[in-house]
Design a protein around this motif. Structure first.
Motif, PDB file in Angstrom:
ATOM      1  N   UNK A   2       5.065   3.819   7.832  1.00 37.89           N
ATOM      2  CA  UNK A   2       4.188   2.962   8.638  1.00 37.89           C
ATOM      3  C   UNK A   2       3.145   2.275   7.767  1.00 37.89           C
ATOM      4  N   UNK A   3       2.681   1.124   8.233  1.00 37.32           N
ATOM      5  CA  UNK A   3       1.649   0.371   7.515  1.00 37.32           C
ATOM      6  C   UNK A   3       0.327   1.124   7.499  1.00 37.32           C
ATOM      7  N   UNK A   4       0.045   1.865   8.577  1.00 40.23           N
ATOM      8  CA  UNK A   4      -1.215   2.612   8.634  1.00 40.23           C
ATOM      9  C   UNK A   4      -1.241   3.718   7.579  1.00 40.23           C
ATOM     10  N   UNK A   5      -0.129   4.435   7.420  1.00 47.60           N
ATOM     11  CA  UNK A   5      -0.051   5.459   6.376  1.00 47.60           C
ATOM     12  C   UNK A   5      -0.169   4.821   4.996  1.00 47.60           C
ATOM     13  N   UNK A   6       0.417   3.655   4.865  1.00 54.30           N
ATOM     14  CA  UNK A   6       0.409   2.931   3.590  1.00 54.30           C
ATOM     15  C   UNK A   6      -1.032   2.654   3.141  1.00 54.30           C
ATOM     16  N   UNK A   7      -1.854   2.230   4.098  1.00 55.89           N
ATOM     17  CA  UNK A   7      -3.242   1.872   3.787  1.00 55.89           C
ATOM     18  C   UNK A   7      -4.144   3.101   3.752  1.00 55.89           C
ATOM     19  N   UNK A   8      -4.020   3.974   4.755  1.00 56.43           N
ATOM     20  CA  UNK A   8      -4.925   5.124   4.869  1.00 56.43           C
ATOM     21  C   UNK A   8      -4.795   6.100   3.709  1.00 56.43           C
ATOM     22  N   UNK A   9      -3.615   6.189   3.136  1.00 54.80           N
ATOM     23  CA  UNK A   9      -3.415   7.117   2.017  1.00 54.80           C
ATOM     24  C   UNK A   9      -4.293   6.772   0.821  1.00 54.80           C
ATOM     25  N   UNK A  10      -4.652   5.513   0.698  1.00 48.87           N
ATOM     26  CA  UNK A  10      -5.434   5.056  -0.449  1.00 48.87           C
ATOM     27  C   UNK A  10      -6.913   5.398  -0.337  1.00 48.87           C
ATOM     28  N   UNK A  11      -7.309   6.022   0.773  1.00 51.76           N
ATOM     29  CA  UNK A  11      -8.709   6.419   0.918  1.00 51.76           C
ATOM     30  C   UNK A  11      -9.025   7.705   0.153  1.00 51.76           C
ATOM     31  N   UNK A  12      -7.985   8.445  -0.225  1.00 49.31           N
ATOM     32  CA  UNK A  12      -8.173   9.646  -1.055  1.00 49.31           C
ATOM     33  C   UNK A  12      -8.347   9.199  -2.500  1.00 49.31           C
TER      34      UNK A  12
END
Length: 299
Positions: A204-214
C-alpha cells in the motif's frame, strides 16, 4: 591519472558495498523485502535525478546498445538485489561477507572465458583456495552447534554470480556506451520493476510513506539507495571501463573485510575461530588470483 581515479573509484565502491550488508540487515528489522527494494530504488533514482540536474548527459542509444543494457539490467539490478536481500533475510552479515569473498574468483573465471583475460597457474590455485575456504566455513557452520543456512547461502552465491556476469558484460558495454548511461538505464529499470512488484503483490502507498518515519530505517534506505545502489553502480562501471575486470575484482577483498567487521563490531554478531581461518584462506586465494594481473599492468 585515469588509472588512479579508477583505482580510487574501486576502493570507495568496495567500502560502500562492505557496509551495505549491515544496512540491509538493519532495514530488515523494520520492513519486508519487497518494500525495502522498492524504496531503495526510488531513492537511488532520486539521487540519479539530482546528479543529472547538475551534470546533464545525452541518453540516446541505438537498438543494439539498448538490448545490451536490458541484458545487463537483468543481472544487475534485478537478479543481484533480489537474491541478495533474500539471502540476508536468512543468514548473518558475517556469513554473507565471508561467502562474498569468492566473488573475485568467479569474476576471474568469467573474464578469462568471455573477455580472454589470461589466467596464470597461480591464479588457478587462488580460485581453488577461495572455493575451499568457503566450503570449509559451511562445513564448520553445520557441525559445531552453528546452524547451516543452505538456502540463504545459495541466494548469496546467486548474487555473486549475477555481479560477476554484470561486470563482464559492463566491460564490453563501456566500449561504446558511457558508464553513466548504463547507470541511468539500470537504475530506471530497477525503479520500475521493484516498485511494480511491491504494489502488484499488495503493498500500500500508506505503508510506503509511513515506514519512512522511522529514522533508523530512513537512514538505512538512504544509504542503500543513494550510496549503495546508485553510487556503487556508477563507481564500479567507471572502474571497469578503465581497468581489466580481473584487477578490479581484487577490491572485493576490501568489501569482504568491511562486511565482516561491521557485523562483529556494530551488530555484535558472533565470530568463531573457524570464521578467521576460512576468511584467511579465502582472502589468500583471492590475492593469488589477482596478484599476476596486477603485476602485469603497465606502470
Amino acid at each position: 591519472m585515469r588509472k588512479n581515479s579508477a583505482l580510487l573509484a574501486a576502493v570507495v565502491y568496495s567500502i560502500i558495498i562492505g557496509l551495505s550488508f549491515m544496512f540491509v540487515k538493519i532495514s530488515l528489522t523494520y520492513e519486508g523485502q519487497l518494500l525495502i527494494l522498492a524504496q531503495r530504488f526510488t531513492f537511488a533514482f532520486l539521487g540519479l535525478l539530482v546528479f543529472l540536474a547538475i551534470r546533464p548527459i545525452n541518453l540516446r542509444l541505438n537498438r543494439k546498445e539498448i538490448l545490451l543494457v536490458l541484458v545487463i539490467s537483468l543481472f544487475y539490478p534485478l537478479v543481484f538485489f533480489s537474491s541478495q536481500i533474500l539471502g540476508l533475510n536468512q543468514i548473518t552479515v558475517t556469513e554473507a561477507g565471508i561467502i562474498q569473498a569468492i566473488a573475485p574468483a568467479i569474476t576471474v573465471l568469467l573474464a578469462s572465458l568471455f573477455l580472454k583475460e589470461q589466467v596464470q597457474r597461480i591464479q588457478a590455485l587462488g580460485i581453488f583456495l577461495s572455493i575451499a575456504g568457503a566450503v570449509f566455513l559451511q562445513l564448520m557452520n553445520s557441525s559445531g552447534g552453528y546452524e547451516f543456512h543452505l538456502i540463504g547461502s545459495l541466494f548469496i552465491v546467486v548474487s555473486i554470480l549475477a555481479t560477476a556476469i554484470w561486470q563482464v558484460l559492463s566491460r564490453n558495454a563501456t566500449k561504446t556506451i558511457a558508464p553513466i548511461q548504463i547507470t541511468v538505464y539500470t537504475m530506471f529499470i530497477g525503479l520500475l520493476f521493484f516498485n511494480a512488484v511491491y504494489f502488484i503483490s499488495g503493498g500500500s502507498a500508506s505503508d510506503y510513506v509511513n515506514s519512512l518515519t522511522e529514522i533508523p530505517y530512513l537512514m538505512s534506505i538512504l544509504y542503500l539507495g543513494v550510496l549503495s545502489t546508485f553510487g556503487t553502480s556508477l563507481l564500479s562501471i567507471y572502474a571497469i571501463s578503465k581497468l581489466p575486470v580481473i584487477q578490479v575484482s581484487i577490491f572485493n577483498n576490501v568489501a569482504t573485510l568491511v562486511t565482516i567487521l561491521s557485523g562483529i563490531l556494530i551488530l555484535n554478531e558472533q565470530f568463531h575461530y573457524y570464521h578467521m581461518i576460512g576468511a584467511m584462506v579465502i582472502i589468500c586465494g583471492v590475492i593469488l588470483v589477482n596478484v599476476k594481473s596486477v603485476s602485469k599492468q603497465p606502470t
